[in-house]
Design an enzyme around this catalytic site. Structure first.
Site, short mmCIF file in Angstrom:
data_model
loop_
_atom_site.label_atom_id
_atom_site.label_comp_id
_atom_site.label_asym_id
_atom_site.label_seq_id
_atom_site.Cartn_x
_atom_site.Cartn_y
_atom_site.Cartn_z
N CYS A 1 2.15 -42.61 -26.36
CA CYS A 1 3.37 -42.96 -27.12
C CYS A 1 3.49 -44.46 -27.37
O CYS A 1 4.23 -44.89 -28.25
CB CYS A 1 4.61 -42.45 -26.42
SG CYS A 1 4.67 -40.66 -26.38
N HIS B 1 10.56 -46.52 -29.56
CA HIS B 1 9.89 -45.22 -29.53
C HIS B 1 10.96 -44.14 -29.41
O HIS B 1 11.89 -44.27 -28.62
CB HIS B 1 8.93 -45.17 -28.33
CG HIS B 1 8.36 -43.81 -28.09
ND1 HIS B 1 7.85 -43.02 -29.11
CD2 HIS B 1 8.23 -43.08 -26.95
CE1 HIS B 1 7.43 -41.88 -28.59
NE2 HIS B 1 7.65 -41.88 -27.29
N ASN C 1 9.92 -36.24 -30.62
CA ASN C 1 9.00 -37.28 -30.14
C ASN C 1 7.66 -37.09 -30.85
O ASN C 1 6.94 -36.14 -30.59
CB ASN C 1 8.84 -37.15 -28.62
CG ASN C 1 7.94 -38.22 -28.02
OD1 ASN C 1 7.22 -38.92 -28.74
ND2 ASN C 1 7.96 -38.34 -26.71
N1 ACO Z 1 16.12 -25.74 -21.99
C1 ACO Z 1 16.99 -25.42 -21.00
N2 ACO Z 1 16.86 -25.91 -19.75
C2 ACO Z 1 15.84 -26.75 -19.50
C3 ACO Z 1 14.91 -27.11 -20.49
C4 ACO Z 1 15.10 -26.57 -21.77
N3 ACO Z 1 14.25 -26.86 -22.80
N4 ACO Z 1 14.02 -27.96 -19.95
C5 ACO Z 1 14.36 -28.13 -18.68
N5 ACO Z 1 15.46 -27.38 -18.40
C6 ACO Z 1 16.17 -27.26 -17.13
C7 ACO Z 1 15.28 -27.62 -15.96
O1 ACO Z 1 14.48 -26.54 -15.58
C8 ACO Z 1 16.32 -28.01 -14.93
O2 ACO Z 1 16.82 -26.82 -14.36
P1 ACO Z 1 17.06 -26.73 -12.75
O3 ACO Z 1 18.06 -27.80 -12.47
O4 ACO Z 1 17.52 -25.34 -12.58
O5 ACO Z 1 15.70 -27.04 -12.17
C9 ACO Z 1 17.43 -28.64 -15.75
O6 ACO Z 1 17.23 -28.20 -17.10
C10 ACO Z 1 17.42 -30.16 -15.73
O7 ACO Z 1 16.07 -30.59 -16.01
P2 ACO Z 1 15.66 -32.09 -15.93
O8 ACO Z 1 14.19 -32.21 -16.09
O9 ACO Z 1 16.29 -32.68 -14.72
O10 ACO Z 1 16.40 -32.63 -17.23
P3 ACO Z 1 16.54 -34.09 -17.68
O11 ACO Z 1 17.96 -34.40 -17.84
O12 ACO Z 1 15.69 -35.04 -16.87
O13 ACO Z 1 15.90 -34.05 -19.16
C11 ACO Z 1 13.84 -34.57 -20.34
C12 ACO Z 1 14.56 -33.66 -19.33
C13 ACO Z 1 14.54 -34.40 -21.68
C14 ACO Z 1 12.39 -34.17 -20.43
C15 ACO Z 1 13.96 -36.03 -19.88
O14 ACO Z 1 13.61 -36.13 -18.52
C16 ACO Z 1 13.09 -36.98 -20.67
O15 ACO Z 1 13.33 -37.23 -21.84
N6 ACO Z 1 12.11 -37.60 -20.02
C17 ACO Z 1 11.29 -38.65 -20.65
C18 ACO Z 1 10.31 -38.16 -21.65
C19 ACO Z 1 9.67 -39.36 -22.30
O16 ACO Z 1 10.30 -40.36 -22.54
N7 ACO Z 1 8.44 -39.33 -22.60
C20 ACO Z 1 7.93 -40.59 -23.18
C21 ACO Z 1 6.66 -40.62 -23.44
S1 ACO Z 1 6.00 -39.15 -24.10
C22 ACO Z 1 4.30 -39.48 -24.28
O17 ACO Z 1 3.79 -40.51 -23.92
C23 ACO Z 1 3.43 -38.39 -24.80
#
Ligand code: ACO
Length: 324
Positions: free
Chosen positions: A114, A251, A281
């Site tokens: 990314c 990004h 993304n």
């Molecule tokens: N739909 C419904 N529920 C979901 C989903 C979904 N699509 N995905 C995860 N959940 C659930 C999880 O299982 C979890 O449930 P649990 O509490 O029962 O275990 C709950 O939602 C919370 O999940 P978290 O992972 O804690 O959610 P978070 O608020 O952290 O958001 C996300 C997740 C959106 C992935 C976030 O962490 C994020 O954006 N991370 C960074 C990603 C990024 O910036 N990548 C950059 C580079 S990408 C690259 O280089 C290719």
């Protein structure tokens, strides 16, 4: 006299197919409300069957050339930032070169996931200021839909396909922060974090393409901490501070990361280009896509100072400060 890499043109291409959040509800346990509230994403584009990264990259490059009023024969170098190439080799950049009919100069790919576009811009800047190239097409192009695990709701809802391109040209500056062009870059990586975000296949390991695996929460934590820091470092190098910035072009991974970074830089959200709601993304394509869309909307004016910042797998992260 200082040679600067000045922005001469921008362009982008998005595949026709738009996939709304609600479509995912049919096969994974998710909802439009969850995706929007946790990531800010509402929809993304997916490439058609047979539509390849080089096709997207070529269309974005053509748009940037048209915007710059230049012909492909006037380009010295093409750099494509991608982690989703058509083939293991040759590079997507040489495929774009062939498709554009730019039969001289050189072309190569950069892979920093990314953060790839920021790394490619730093490479292009180095080529221009060292006199090795006068006009460089820098393209970010991805088909992340090809490396999704469609059963993993934590990742498959986040990514999209697309391409953006910029045309950088050598122009004389005074060597001050008032110059147009790239004023500073800051690049970083830390391989200790490779397991936070990776694709579980590859040429010399499994001989398969593999699918994306991400520890989202951990990546999020690193992103918020590292993005504001790299932006400040690049601004320092440029002799500027956050108050001089007109636009952050971040990004586009997650609206919450974008907002937290702007807050850390003390910049209001109306100075941040946000396209994550429409593109998801798109990895290395996300910054040039956002830049091109914002330019089309007339947001970005001559003289504006832009900070582009990104983080991705590696981890790899960095920033570019550019005056339009
Ligand atoms: N739909 C419904 N529920 C979901 C989903 C979904 N699509 N995905 C995860 N959940 C659930 C999880 O299982 C979890 O449930 P649990 O509490 O029962 O275990 C709950 O939602 C919370 O999940 P978290 O992972 O804690 O959610 P978070 O608020 O952290 O958001 C996300 C997740 C959106 C992935 C976030 O962490 C994020 O954006 N991370 C960074 C990603 C990024 O910036 N990548 C950059 C580079 S990408 C690259 O280089 C290719």
């Amino acid at each position: 006299m200082t040679i600067r890499a000045v922005l001469r043109g921008v362009g982008h291409y998005l595949p026709e197919r738009v996939v709304e959040n609600a479509e995912f509800e049919a096969w994974v346990d998710t909802s439009d409300a969850w995706i929007q509230s946790r990531s800010g994403i509402e929809r993304r584009h997916f490439a058609a069957d047979g539509e390849k990264t080089s096709d997207l990259a070529t269309k974005a490059a053509q748009a940037a050339l048209e915007n710059a009023k230049l012909d492909a024969s006037e380009i010295d170098a093409i750099i494509v930032a991608t982690s989703t190439p058509d083939n293991t080799f040759p590079s997507v950049a040489t495929m774009v070169q062939g498709a554009l009919g730019a039969n001289s100069g050189f072309a190569f790919d950069v892979q920093a996931v990314c953060a790839g576009f920021v790394f490619a811009m730093a490479n292009a800047n180095a080529l221009i200021v060292s006199g090795q190239a006068e006009r460089v097409l820098v393209i970010g192009a991805e088909t992340f839909s090809r490396i999704m695990n469609w059963d993993d709701r934590t990742t498959c809802v986040l990514f999209g396909d697309g391409a953006g391109a910029v045309l950088l040209e050598a122009q004389e500056g005074k060597g001050t922060s008032e110059d147009a062009g790239i004023l500073a870059t800051d690049l970083n990586s830390d391989g200790r974090y490779r397991d936070l975000l990776y694709v579980d296949g590859g040429v010399s390991s499994t001989q398969t393409t593999g699918v994306l695996v991400m520890q989202g929460k951990e990546v999020f934590r690193h992103a918020v901490e590292k993005l504001a820091r790299t932006a400040h470092t690049a601004l320092d190098k440029a002799g500027l501070n956050a108050g001089d910035v007109n636009w952050i072009v971040p990004h586009q991974a997650n609206f919450r990361i974008i907002k937290a970074t702007a807050q850390k830089m003390n910049l209001p959200m109306d100075q941040v280009v946000v396209t994550v709601q429409d593109h998801g993304n798109t990895s290395a394509a996300s910054i040039p896509l956002a830049l091109s869309v914002a330019s089309e909307e007339g947001k970005i004016k001559p003289g504006d100072v832009l900070v582009m910042e990104a983080i991705g797998g590696g981890l790899a992260w960095g920033s570019v400060v550019l005056r339009v």
